[in-house]
Design a protein around this motif. Sequence first.
Motif, short mmCIF file in Angstrom:
data_model
loop_
_atom_site.label_atom_id
_atom_site.label_comp_id
_atom_site.label_asym_id
_atom_site.label_seq_id
_atom_site.Cartn_x
_atom_site.Cartn_y
_atom_site.Cartn_z
N GLN A 72 0.81 -1.23 0.00
CA GLN A 72 0.00 0.00 0.00
C GLN A 72 0.84 1.28 0.00
OE1 GLN A 72 -2.73 -0.81 3.37
NE2 GLN A 72 -4.33 -1.07 1.83
N GLU A 76 2.28 3.63 -7.52
CA GLU A 76 1.39 3.21 -8.59
C GLU A 76 1.54 1.71 -8.83
OE1 GLU A 76 0.38 4.46 -13.23
OE2 GLU A 76 2.09 5.34 -12.17
N GLU A 83 -5.02 -3.32 -7.75
CA GLU A 83 -5.75 -2.07 -7.56
C GLU A 83 -6.63 -2.06 -6.30
OE1 GLU A 83 -5.31 0.64 -9.08
OE2 GLU A 83 -4.09 -0.03 -10.78
N SER A 86 -5.70 -0.13 -3.04
CA SER A 86 -5.82 1.31 -2.86
C SER A 86 -6.84 1.67 -1.78
CB SER A 86 -6.21 1.98 -4.18
OG SER A 86 -5.23 1.75 -5.16
#
Length: 438
Positions: A72, A76, A83, A86
């Motif tokens: 985390q 990017e 994903e 996030s």
Amino acid sequence: MQLKDPLILESHYDLDIRKSWGAYSPFYSVQEYIPPPDGCELTQVNILQRHGARFPTFGASINIVSAVRKLQSVDEYAHPAMEFLSSFVYTLGINDLVPSGALQSYQAGATVFERYGDLVNADNLPFVRASSGVRVVDSANNWTAGFSAASHHKYNPPLSVILSEEGNDTLENHMCPNAGTSAAQTAEWLAIYAPPITARLNSWAPGANLTDPETSALISLCAFHTAASASPSAKLNALSPFCALFTPSDFASFDYYYDLDKYYNTGYGAPRGLGRVQGVGYVNELLARLTRSPVRDETQTNRTLDADPVTFPLNRTIYADFSHDNTMVAIFGALGLFRQPRALSTTQPDAQRTWRTHEMVPFSGRMVVEKLACEDGGEYVRILVNDALQPLSFCASEGDRFGVGSCTLSAFIESQSYARSNGGGDWERCFPRLNFNN
């Protein structure tokens, strides 16, 4: 966690993935249960069961939390499977049962009543014990609740004995100070299987700099997060998004990691040969129940409790004991189950091995020892592990007439010389030798 009285629900698992989680796999029937052969009837059932699915232990949580924080912290992600991190919030607890783990034990109790209910009556309820760990006690209580509910609350067995894990306890392997660990063997396999996975994850999360132990921890998080997120009211529970980070091959390698862990910790490959001796006390209690005679043991048993008919009765038809996976592995070894023709390799898994942790001690896994009375006037023994009938090659020849996996009671007792001799000298080797020389 303890369930009060939920509905009994059908379990639906994607077993191709979930039975590749080693000791963190959920219970499933390895084979369809085979009833006793014609001409035989059940007279006694002994159940040894692991607690249900839980949160990670404190030690396991360290690498899990570290890995999640690293993932985390990157700027990017280079792969869409990452994903979800996030917005992911880590909320898992420590040690305790999760709701799906509580349900596993509840359903196990219901299954025992459905399968063996003819053995009980109001004056002969199952006798239930548990090691004192909170998750073990909760599992025992959920089992009794499931048994009660399946009988429409006609039979309500209590948890009669809780064995302190600070004292003599045949349901917890903590009494052999000289016993080693499986750390060397699992580290060798980790160094082989984990680096390519670690490299892949680090390429998907540039800058994360995951280590191999953290990669292994993330694979375990797939299992833990799936179990913790499962809803007891759902017929189909989705896998954790962490599972999508790994391939079937990754899971197979992780699964083998726990085969090595159990084999070299309290199994046949334990350092100094002090694995299976940690299961001797329970085996001697089992022999006492099968023969309805006093316990003869000088190892892990609590002599005071085992000498009292209130805390160790010999006249019940169903006994249920609740324990831990490492202890159950030691007991399997003491009995002579799951022997391998050669020690497990730390570099190359044997596809023909029968030592598979997910089939032996998954969450809520259980061993059942059935005692039978047959038409020839003899008494026989069968052992099932997660419903799979064990071959009992160490004593089965006399019982073949009643099917593979049966031994005469006398042959079974005779075969347990390791336990009856208190480990054949291994118990004494558990303790440091004092040197009084200056």
